[in-house]
Design an enzyme around this catalytic site. Structure first.
Site, mmCIF file in Angstrom:
data_model
loop_
_atom_site.group_PDB
_atom_site.id
_atom_site.type_symbol
_atom_site.label_atom_id
_atom_site.label_comp_id
_atom_site.label_asym_id
_atom_site.label_seq_id
_atom_site.Cartn_x
_atom_site.Cartn_y
_atom_site.Cartn_z
ATOM 1 N N TYR A 74 0.840 -1.204 0.000
ATOM 2 C CA TYR A 74 0.000 0.000 0.000
ATOM 3 C C TYR A 74 0.871 1.248 0.000
ATOM 4 O O TYR A 74 0.585 2.224 -0.692
ATOM 5 C CB TYR A 74 -0.932 0.010 1.226
ATOM 6 C CG TYR A 74 -1.930 1.141 1.156
ATOM 7 C CD1 TYR A 74 -3.173 0.947 0.554
ATOM 8 C CD2 TYR A 74 -1.619 2.411 1.639
ATOM 9 C CE1 TYR A 74 -4.084 1.993 0.443
ATOM 10 C CE2 TYR A 74 -2.521 3.455 1.533
ATOM 11 C CZ TYR A 74 -3.752 3.247 0.930
ATOM 12 O OH TYR A 74 -4.648 4.284 0.817
ATOM 13 N N PHE A 126 -7.181 22.269 -23.967
ATOM 14 C CA PHE A 126 -7.467 20.850 -24.124
ATOM 15 C C PHE A 126 -8.705 20.551 -23.284
ATOM 16 O O PHE A 126 -8.900 21.144 -22.223
ATOM 17 C CB PHE A 126 -6.293 19.940 -23.735
ATOM 18 C CG PHE A 126 -6.663 18.505 -24.016
ATOM 19 C CD1 PHE A 126 -6.791 18.065 -25.316
ATOM 20 C CD2 PHE A 126 -6.998 17.638 -22.982
ATOM 21 C CE1 PHE A 126 -7.231 16.777 -25.600
ATOM 22 C CE2 PHE A 126 -7.437 16.351 -23.262
ATOM 23 C CZ PHE A 126 -7.546 15.919 -24.569
ATOM 24 N N THR A 127 -9.509 19.614 -23.765
ATOM 25 C CA THR A 127 -10.841 19.395 -23.188
ATOM 26 C C THR A 127 -10.826 19.175 -21.675
ATOM 27 O O THR A 127 -11.466 19.914 -20.920
ATOM 28 C CB THR A 127 -11.507 18.201 -23.891
ATOM 29 O OG1 THR A 127 -10.626 17.076 -23.807
ATOM 30 C CG2 THR A 127 -11.793 18.507 -25.356
ATOM 31 N N ASP A 217 1.981 21.079 -19.687
ATOM 32 C CA ASP A 217 1.270 19.828 -19.946
ATOM 33 C C ASP A 217 2.247 18.995 -20.762
ATOM 34 O O ASP A 217 2.408 19.197 -21.969
ATOM 35 C CB ASP A 217 -0.038 20.078 -20.704
ATOM 36 C CG ASP A 217 -0.786 18.772 -20.983
ATOM 37 O OD1 ASP A 217 -0.141 17.703 -20.943
ATOM 38 O OD2 ASP A 217 -1.997 18.813 -21.248
ATOM 39 N N LYS A 260 0.368 8.534 -23.188
ATOM 40 C CA LYS A 260 0.806 8.909 -24.535
ATOM 41 C C LYS A 260 2.311 8.623 -24.668
ATOM 42 O O LYS A 260 2.703 7.467 -24.809
ATOM 43 C CB LYS A 260 0.482 10.387 -24.799
ATOM 44 C CG LYS A 260 -0.991 10.646 -25.086
ATOM 45 C CD LYS A 260 -1.827 10.744 -23.867
ATOM 46 C CE LYS A 260 -3.191 11.324 -24.110
ATOM 47 N NZ LYS A 260 -4.035 11.264 -22.897
ATOM 48 N N ARG A 384 -12.786 16.417 -33.559
ATOM 49 C CA ARG A 384 -12.098 17.472 -32.816
ATOM 50 C C ARG A 384 -12.545 18.792 -33.401
ATOM 51 O O ARG A 384 -11.869 19.419 -34.215
ATOM 52 C CB ARG A 384 -10.564 17.335 -32.916
ATOM 53 C CG ARG A 384 -9.987 16.116 -32.235
ATOM 54 C CD ARG A 384 -9.750 16.231 -30.736
ATOM 55 N NE ARG A 384 -10.888 16.048 -29.882
ATOM 56 C CZ ARG A 384 -10.799 15.639 -28.596
ATOM 57 N NH1 ARG A 384 -9.635 15.327 -28.067
ATOM 58 N NH2 ARG A 384 -11.868 15.558 -27.862
ATOM 59 N N PHE A 451 -18.507 15.471 -25.883
ATOM 60 C CA PHE A 451 -18.118 14.647 -27.037
ATOM 61 C C PHE A 451 -17.990 13.167 -26.679
ATOM 62 O O PHE A 451 -18.162 12.304 -27.533
ATOM 63 C CB PHE A 451 -16.787 15.146 -27.627
ATOM 64 C CG PHE A 451 -15.658 15.159 -26.648
ATOM 65 C CD1 PHE A 451 -15.478 16.227 -25.790
ATOM 66 C CD2 PHE A 451 -14.773 14.099 -26.575
ATOM 67 C CE1 PHE A 451 -14.445 16.236 -24.863
ATOM 68 C CE2 PHE A 451 -13.735 14.098 -25.658
ATOM 69 C CZ PHE A 451 -13.576 15.166 -24.793
HETATM 70 O O1 PLI Z 1 -6.624 11.111 -20.737
HETATM 71 P P1 PLI Z 1 -5.817 11.557 -19.566
HETATM 72 O O2 PLI Z 1 -6.665 11.923 -18.407
HETATM 73 O O3 PLI Z 1 -4.717 10.612 -19.199
HETATM 74 O O4 PLI Z 1 -5.026 12.887 -20.036
HETATM 75 C C1 PLI Z 1 -5.689 14.087 -20.278
HETATM 76 C C2 PLI Z 1 -4.944 14.879 -21.314
HETATM 77 C C3 PLI Z 1 -4.280 15.995 -20.924
HETATM 78 N N1 PLI Z 1 -3.611 16.765 -21.830
HETATM 79 C C4 PLI Z 1 -3.570 16.447 -23.149
HETATM 80 C C5 PLI Z 1 -2.822 17.328 -24.083
HETATM 81 C C6 PLI Z 1 -4.218 15.317 -23.594
HETATM 82 O O5 PLI Z 1 -4.138 15.001 -24.880
HETATM 83 C C7 PLI Z 1 -4.951 14.492 -22.673
HETATM 84 C C8 PLI Z 1 -5.686 13.373 -23.095
HETATM 85 N N2 PLI Z 1 -5.879 13.137 -24.372
HETATM 86 C C9 PLI Z 1 -6.655 12.230 -24.931
HETATM 87 C C10 PLI Z 1 -7.478 11.278 -24.169
HETATM 88 C C11 PLI Z 1 -6.664 12.187 -26.368
HETATM 89 O O6 PLI Z 1 -7.318 11.309 -26.939
HETATM 90 O O7 PLI Z 1 -5.993 13.015 -26.986
#
Ligand code: PLI
Length: 483
Positions: A74, A126-127, A217, A260, A384, A451
């Site tokens: 933990y 970003f969303t 970011d 990513k 998008r 979306f």
């Molecule tokens: O999907 P998360 O919660 O691990 O990350 C959010 C996120 C933050 N910043 C940026 C630039 C992103 O591209 C992002 C997530 N992007 C997604 C899910 C995408 O499909 O681009």
């Protein structure tokens, strides 16, 4: 040794996952059931899945081995310390707080720094980032250069901050109402467009002169570092790791979605240099994510992340990753398909407004194009454009951003060049019959990040693609079929 003109993937395939081919009739049914929203399709109904590069990477054998080294204590898991060491080594920040994914880090950062009535500038929204800023009471202000909103401008660094816009905001609202600037790398909604090192430094200097923090970011910072190496004067001799460290060193911390660049299926982190801020974040993470040494992740996830970070900065990896995106983009450019230029880092962004000039913005051309592409080919893309942009948080009016795009997002180390060829053919084929695509209207609109879960129907008839060309699939790879 002959001179090498082309690149090849710097890996070979050890395990395969079968894809299911579907008929056009099956896809028509599937998209109707999904409310013409590609997010609501079942993955097993998709042939080539270019919805996102988030959490969709293929892990390496080393990362899979790392999973077996999970220390599921933990508190104080060994894997946390490996992750912390990797972030310190490659990103350079002092304090590392794991979170379940990027938006977990955005949540903690927003509630810890923002007061109601604040303003958070950023190089395009970003969303999820903007949603957390607004939920904490801030107004997002876009300070990216104008060219970022023009799909045809081919500046090499369309992710740059317009320093005059930033200065004007500081003058207008005062530095005291700007808790931090959110500096995105390889700006997602602009088409995966990088920020230059020079602009990043100038932006940080300007903010720091006014006592404003810069939170990066870092979600696609490695891909951004590659573009700096390739496109910025005086950078071509440097390693990706060296450029990445340099980028981070000017900022005060970062949020990161490790799904990513870092080549894992789940995970993220918040990193800061300031000791007090770190204490605050560690305290909040316990409330929302989990103890500060796991933040909602299993030990094995943190181990895979630590290994993924190291693999992500290897030049062979990043060159092939972006090379594959360019390969697809160039095929579309050659056929005259309108895409965002220059080709970005994580996907090809097709300009739906120019692809479908007969569909008005109010009928969501990008949403319709993503649905039609799926019907036509089984390739899944993501909208998008206006649906992603949502509504103004005060007036409730629909926002219509200049960019109305679909994103063909390339997962890392997953698809082959042949998949890129099939995708290009599908898009080109659709472009030749674009007038048969019909606009959409909402039948269900969720309040937050609409979306993801919204549902639609065609504005006329029952189908989004009004053609009769039935392309029956070749039944390859469908386990259990044809025996
Ligand atoms: O999907 P998360 O919660 O691990 O990350 C959010 C996120 C933050 N910043 C940026 C630039 C992103 O591209 C992002 C997530 N992007 C997604 C899910 C995408 O499909 O681009």
């Amino acid at each position: 040794m002959p001179r090498r003109h082309s690149w090849a993937e710097p890996y070979k395939i050890k395990m395969v996952e079968h894809l299911r081919m579907t008929t056009r009739a099956e896809r028509e049914e599937a998209i109707r059931e999904a409310g013409f929203n590609t997010f609501l399709l079942r993955s097993e109904d998709v042939y080539i899945d270019l919805l996102t590069d988030s959490g969709t990477s293929a892990m390496s054998d080393r990362q899979w081995a790392g999973l077996m080294m999970g220390d599921e204590a933990y508190a104080g898991s060994r894997n946390f310390y490996n992750l912390e060491a990797a972030v310190r080594r490659f990103y350079g920040y002092r304090h590392v707080i794991p979170t379940h994914q990027g938006r977990g880090a955005e949540h903690i950062l927003s509630i810890m720094c923002i007061k109601p009535g604040d303003f958070v500038p950023g190089n395009m929204y970003f969303t999820t980032t903007k949603a957390h800023q607004e939920l904490a009471g801030a107004t997002f202000v876009d300070v990216i250069i104008d060219e970022a909103h023009d799909p045809q401008s081919d500046l090499p660094f369309k992710g740059n901050v317009d320093l005059r816009k930033l200065e004007a905001l500081i003058k207008r609202v005062g530095a005291g109402r700007i808790p931090y600037l959110c500096l995105q790398t390889n700006v997602n909604m602009a088409g995966g467009q990088p920020i230059s090192l020079e602009n990043l430094k100038a932006t940080c200097d300007l903010c720091h002169r006014h006592g404003i923090r810069v939170m990066m970011d870092a979600t696609r910072a490695v891909e951004n570092a590659y573009f700096i190496r390739m496109r910025e004067k005086g950078q071509s001799h440097r390693t990706i790791a060296d450029i990445l460290l340099d980028m981070c060193s000017h900022t005060d911390g970062c949020t990161n979605s490790a799904k990513k660049d870092s080549l894992v299926n789940i995970g993220g982190w918040l990193a800061v240099n300031d000791d007090d801020l770190a204490d605050k974040a560690r305290n909040l993470v316990v409330v929302y994510e989990g103890l500060h040494t796991y933040g909602g992740l299993a030990g094995r996830d943190m181990e895979a992340m630590a290994i993924g970070i190291e693999e992500s900065v290897q030049l062979d990896h990043i060159r092939a990753r972006i090379g594959q995106v360019e390969y697809l983009g160039n095929a579309l450019v050659r056929a005259g398909v309108p895409i965002v230029r220059p080709i970005g880092g994580h996907g090809i962004f097709v300009d739906a407004a120019r692809f479908l000039p007969h569909i008005p913005r109010e009928e969501f051309p990008a949403q319709a194009l993503a649905a039609a592409l799926y019907v036509q080919s089984g390739v899944r893309a993501m909208e998008r454009g206006a649906v992603s942009a949502g509504r103004h948080h005060d007036t409730g009016e629909n926002l219509f951003p200049k960019l109305e795009l679909i994103r063909l997002t390339i997962p890392r180390r997953v698809y082959t060049q042949a998949h890129m060829d099939v995708t290009a053919e599908a898009v080109i084929d659709l472009y030749e019959q674009a007038e048969n695509i019909v606009g959409l209207r909402f039948t269900f609109e969720p309040k937050h990040l609409r979306f993801f879960q919204a549902r639609f129907e065609p504005v006329v008839g029952a189908r989004v693609l009004r053609t009769e060309t039935i392309d029956e699939p070749v039944a390859v790879g469908a386990m259990g079929d044809g025996i």
